[in-house]
Write an enzyme that holds these catalytic residues in place. Structure first.
Site, PDB file in Angstrom:
ATOM      1  N   SER A   1       0.828  -1.208   0.000  1.00 49.92           N
ATOM      2  CA  SER A   1       0.000   0.000   0.000  1.00 49.92           C
ATOM      3  C   SER A   1       0.855   1.247   0.000  1.00 49.92           C
ATOM      4  O   SER A   1       0.365   2.338  -0.226  1.00 49.92           O
ATOM      5  CB  SER A   1      -0.907  -0.003   1.223  1.00 49.92           C
ATOM      6  OG  SER A   1      -0.134  -0.200   2.380  1.00 49.92           O
TER       7      SER A   1
ATOM      8  N   HIS B   1      -2.926  -3.019  -5.847  1.00 49.34           N
ATOM      9  CA  HIS B   1      -3.291  -2.759  -4.453  1.00 49.34           C
ATOM     10  C   HIS B   1      -4.787  -2.964  -4.212  1.00 49.34           C
ATOM     11  O   HIS B   1      -5.615  -2.207  -4.727  1.00 49.34           O
ATOM     12  CB  HIS B   1      -2.868  -1.318  -4.088  1.00 49.34           C
ATOM     13  CG  HIS B   1      -3.129  -0.978  -2.658  1.00 49.34           C
ATOM     14  ND1 HIS B   1      -3.507   0.274  -2.240  1.00 49.34           N
ATOM     15  CD2 HIS B   1      -3.083  -1.745  -1.536  1.00 49.34           C
ATOM     16  CE1 HIS B   1      -3.668   0.264  -0.940  1.00 49.34           C
ATOM     17  NE2 HIS B   1      -3.424  -0.938  -0.490  1.00 49.34           N
TER      18      HIS B   1
ATOM     19  N   GLU C   1      -6.086  -0.669  -7.184  1.00 46.70           N
ATOM     20  CA  GLU C   1      -5.197   0.327  -7.787  1.00 46.70           C
ATOM     21  C   GLU C   1      -4.115  -0.424  -8.560  1.00 46.70           C
ATOM     22  O   GLU C   1      -3.476  -1.328  -8.019  1.00 46.70           O
ATOM     23  CB  GLU C   1      -4.540   1.189  -6.707  1.00 46.70           C
ATOM     24  CG  GLU C   1      -5.529   2.086  -5.970  1.00 46.70           C
ATOM     25  CD  GLU C   1      -4.847   2.929  -4.881  1.00 46.70           C
ATOM     26  OE1 GLU C   1      -5.073   4.145  -4.879  1.00 46.70           O
ATOM     27  OE2 GLU C   1      -4.122   2.376  -4.044  1.00 46.70           O
TER      28      GLU C   1
ATOM     29  N   ASN D   1      -4.285   6.003  -0.431  1.00 49.12           N
ATOM     30  CA  ASN D   1      -3.595   6.346   0.819  1.00 49.12           C
ATOM     31  C   ASN D   1      -3.064   7.776   0.823  1.00 49.12           C
ATOM     32  O   ASN D   1      -2.899   8.376   1.883  1.00 49.12           O
ATOM     33  CB  ASN D   1      -2.485   5.339   1.126  1.00 49.12           C
ATOM     34  CG  ASN D   1      -3.061   4.091   1.784  1.00 49.12           C
ATOM     35  OD1 ASN D   1      -4.133   4.144   2.382  1.00 49.12           O
ATOM     36  ND2 ASN D   1      -2.391   2.970   1.650  1.00 49.12           N
TER      37      ASN D   1
HETATM   38  N1  CAA Z   1     -16.459 -11.994   3.094  1.00 43.12           N
HETATM   39  C1  CAA Z   1     -17.782 -12.144   3.075  1.00 43.12           C
HETATM   40  N2  CAA Z   1     -18.638 -11.377   3.789  1.00 43.12           N
HETATM   41  C2  CAA Z   1     -18.063 -10.426   4.563  1.00 43.12           C
HETATM   42  C3  CAA Z   1     -16.682 -10.202   4.620  1.00 43.12           C
HETATM   43  C4  CAA Z   1     -15.845 -11.046   3.845  1.00 43.12           C
HETATM   44  N3  CAA Z   1     -14.532 -10.935   3.843  1.00 43.12           N
HETATM   45  N4  CAA Z   1     -16.434  -9.173   5.474  1.00 43.12           N
HETATM   46  C5  CAA Z   1     -17.640  -8.735   5.936  1.00 43.12           C
HETATM   47  N5  CAA Z   1     -18.614  -9.497   5.374  1.00 43.12           N
HETATM   48  C6  CAA Z   1     -20.043  -9.412   5.597  1.00 43.12           C
HETATM   49  C7  CAA Z   1     -20.410  -9.174   7.045  1.00 43.12           C
HETATM   50  O1  CAA Z   1     -20.291 -10.329   7.781  1.00 43.12           O
HETATM   51  C8  CAA Z   1     -21.829  -8.711   6.897  1.00 43.12           C
HETATM   52  O2  CAA Z   1     -22.665  -9.832   6.728  1.00 43.12           O
HETATM   53  P1  CAA Z   1     -24.118  -9.880   7.448  1.00 43.12           P
HETATM   54  O3  CAA Z   1     -24.853  -8.690   6.909  1.00 43.12           O
HETATM   55  O4  CAA Z   1     -24.669 -11.167   6.968  1.00 43.12           O
HETATM   56  O5  CAA Z   1     -23.852  -9.806   8.898  1.00 43.12           O
HETATM   57  C9  CAA Z   1     -21.809  -7.958   5.573  1.00 43.12           C
HETATM   58  O6  CAA Z   1     -20.592  -8.315   4.903  1.00 43.12           O
HETATM   59  C10 CAA Z   1     -21.846  -6.466   5.716  1.00 43.12           C
HETATM   60  O7  CAA Z   1     -21.012  -6.088   6.779  1.00 43.12           O
HETATM   61  P2  CAA Z   1     -21.499  -5.067   7.863  1.00 43.12           P
HETATM   62  O8  CAA Z   1     -22.783  -5.415   8.448  1.00 43.12           O
HETATM   63  O9  CAA Z   1     -20.340  -4.897   8.791  1.00 43.12           O
HETATM   64  O10 CAA Z   1     -21.889  -3.825   7.061  1.00 43.12           O
HETATM   65  P3  CAA Z   1     -21.263  -2.800   6.124  1.00 43.12           P
HETATM   66  O11 CAA Z   1     -22.370  -2.456   5.238  1.00 43.12           O
HETATM   67  O12 CAA Z   1     -20.603  -1.761   6.987  1.00 43.12           O
HETATM   68  O13 CAA Z   1     -20.127  -3.420   5.192  1.00 43.12           O
HETATM   69  C11 CAA Z   1     -17.807  -2.982   4.846  1.00 43.12           C
HETATM   70  C12 CAA Z   1     -18.851  -3.755   5.629  1.00 43.12           C
HETATM   71  C13 CAA Z   1     -17.881  -3.312   3.373  1.00 43.12           C
HETATM   72  C14 CAA Z   1     -16.471  -3.466   5.406  1.00 43.12           C
HETATM   73  C15 CAA Z   1     -18.024  -1.436   5.044  1.00 43.12           C
HETATM   74  O14 CAA Z   1     -18.131  -1.148   6.399  1.00 43.12           O
HETATM   75  C16 CAA Z   1     -16.934  -0.606   4.457  1.00 43.12           C
HETATM   76  O15 CAA Z   1     -16.905  -0.353   3.274  1.00 43.12           O
HETATM   77  N6  CAA Z   1     -16.007  -0.137   5.315  1.00 43.12           N
HETATM   78  C17 CAA Z   1     -14.847   0.637   4.886  1.00 43.12           C
HETATM   79  C18 CAA Z   1     -13.775  -0.312   4.490  1.00 43.12           C
HETATM   80  C19 CAA Z   1     -12.586   0.389   3.948  1.00 43.12           C
HETATM   81  O16 CAA Z   1     -12.497   1.602   3.907  1.00 43.12           O
HETATM   82  N7  CAA Z   1     -11.620  -0.427   3.506  1.00 43.12           N
HETATM   83  C20 CAA Z   1     -10.403   0.075   2.970  1.00 43.12           C
HETATM   84  C21 CAA Z   1      -9.411   0.167   4.068  1.00 43.12           C
HETATM   85  S1  CAA Z   1      -7.898   0.806   3.463  1.00 43.12           S
HETATM   86  C22 CAA Z   1      -7.115  -0.557   2.865  1.00 43.12           C
HETATM   87  O17 CAA Z   1      -7.571  -1.650   2.893  1.00 43.12           O
HETATM   88  C23 CAA Z   1      -5.825  -0.387   2.200  1.00 43.12           C
HETATM   89  C24 CAA Z   1      -4.721   0.269   2.843  1.00 43.12           C
HETATM   90  O18 CAA Z   1      -3.740   0.441   2.172  1.00 43.12           O
HETATM   91  C25 CAA Z   1      -4.681   0.692   4.245  1.00 43.12           C
END
Ligand code: CAA
Length: 299
Positions: free
Chosen positions: A118, A139, A151, A189
């Site tokens: 990242s 990424h 990315e 990032n």
């Molecule tokens: N596989 C399958 N299902 C999954 C899963 C996975 N890996 N992870 C979560 N789920 C499921 C959950 O269990 C949940 O299922 P249920 O509804 O049956 O309980 C469903 O997906 C939705 O999850 P949430 O209820 O927690 O609800 P949500 O609508 O908030 O979705 C999310 C979850 C997609 C993670 C959302 O919160 C989101 O988009 N969060 C932001 C994530 C983000 O910004 N990621 C980038 C981080 S930066 C990075 O990764 C890179 C870096 O370089 C730092």
């Protein structure tokens, strides 16, 4: 070039997610780890995720059919005939260079190499191999099976053919590829890290509580998670490392780690993965904000 067989280096959170979406897209996938126990853990997470997605009708094939395209190994020789390799080992330059240097003579020369880093320079990782033209950044975002973006980063020596093949590969995985260059932090990032660091500084300055700052960005701006939930989710140790690489590159305060983040990492508070960060995750359904402890006052 035609990609049929994919190699994934590392079966942690990101590696297992990349292996999962690759197998779901129909590729034969070989996942390399240093120890069988990491393969077992990663593959169990893949199965749980696939079952969840299947229950919601989000995958068309059966979990068993997708799972059958996955193979775990601890032998680098098993990667020899891969067409595309994605590395997702620990976010550390030396480890990534060592890994690529060791597989470069084994994997067929036509294969494209990609790093899921990242923040580390793709060029600096690439020079550990003898195939600089066929090296890109790829990424993904956590959780990989759900997040739509990838990315794709090219260096000044990446060939057009390799870059386009990597973009196509991203599309085949069901992701939206965005094109970028080998600039530390790429697009996401570059924008996300200053925002997360500002949230910590705002907390340090007493602008609001952990829960109120999170609620503000969720409810006021429509972000899916507030900054502290996201920090705990990404991992404070990982984020701290990223701030170092970015600050070292840009020498700008907006990328620098606030002292609170440093102290949390030194104390072993890495976020959700080990139970404690801006929230206590003992009960993941009900995370408890840690304001008092973080401010050093009686709980
Ligand atoms: N596989 C399958 N299902 C999954 C899963 C996975 N890996 N992870 C979560 N789920 C499921 C959950 O269990 C949940 O299922 P249920 O509804 O049956 O309980 C469903 O997906 C939705 O999850 P949430 O209820 O927690 O609800 P949500 O609508 O908030 O979705 C999310 C979850 C997609 C993670 C959302 O919160 C989101 O988009 N969060 C932001 C994530 C983000 O910004 N990621 C980038 C981080 S930066 C990075 O990764 C890179 C870096 O370089 C730092």
């Amino acid at each position: 070039m035609q990609i049929k067989k994919v190699g994934v280096l590392g079966c942690g959170l990101m590696g297992s997610g990349i292996a999962q979406v690759s197998a779901t897209a129909g590729f034969d996938v070989t996942v390399l780890e240093v120890d069988e126990k990491f393969i077992e853990k990663g593959f169990a997470a893949i199965r749980r995720s696939l079952e969840k997605l299947a229950a919601k009708g989000l995958v068309t094939e059966s979990t068993d059919a997708i799972y059958s395209r996955l193979r775990g190994t601890t032998r680098k020789q098993d990667l020899a005939d891969c067409d595309f390799i994605v590395e997702a080992v620990i976010e550390n330059l030396d480890e990534k260079r060592k890994m690529f240097a060791s597989i470069d003579p084994i994997v067929k020369p036509a294969a494209i190499f990609a790093s899921n880093t990242s923040s580390i320079s793709i060029t600096e990782i690439m020079t550990a191999t003898a195939r600089p033209g066929k090296f890109v950044g790829l990424h993904f975002f956590n959780p990989v099976p759900l997040m739509k973006l990838v990315e794709v980063a090219r260096t000044i020596v990446t060939t057009d053919e390799a870059f386009e093949a990597a973009c196509e590969f991203g599309k085949k995985l069901g992701k939206v590829p965005v094109r970028t260059t080998d600039k530390t932090g790429f697009i996401v990032n570059r924008l996300l890290v200053p925002y997360l660091m500002d949230a910590i500084r705002a907390f340090e300055e007493g602008v609001g509580s952990v829960a109120d700052i999170d609620a503000s960005m969720k409810l006021g701006c429509g972000y899916p998670m507030g900054p502290f939930t996201l920090l705990d989710f990404v991992g404070l140790d990982t984020t701290y490392y990223i701030t170092h690489v970015m600050f070292d590159e840009f020498k700008e305060k907006r990328f620098a780690s606030p002292s609170l983040l440093k102290r949390m990492v030194m104390a072993g508070w890495y976020g959700k993965k080990n139970g404690k960060g801006f929230y206590d995750w003992s009960n993941p359904e009900k995370p408890v904000p840690q304001d008092a402890a973080l401010r050093g006052i009686a709980k």
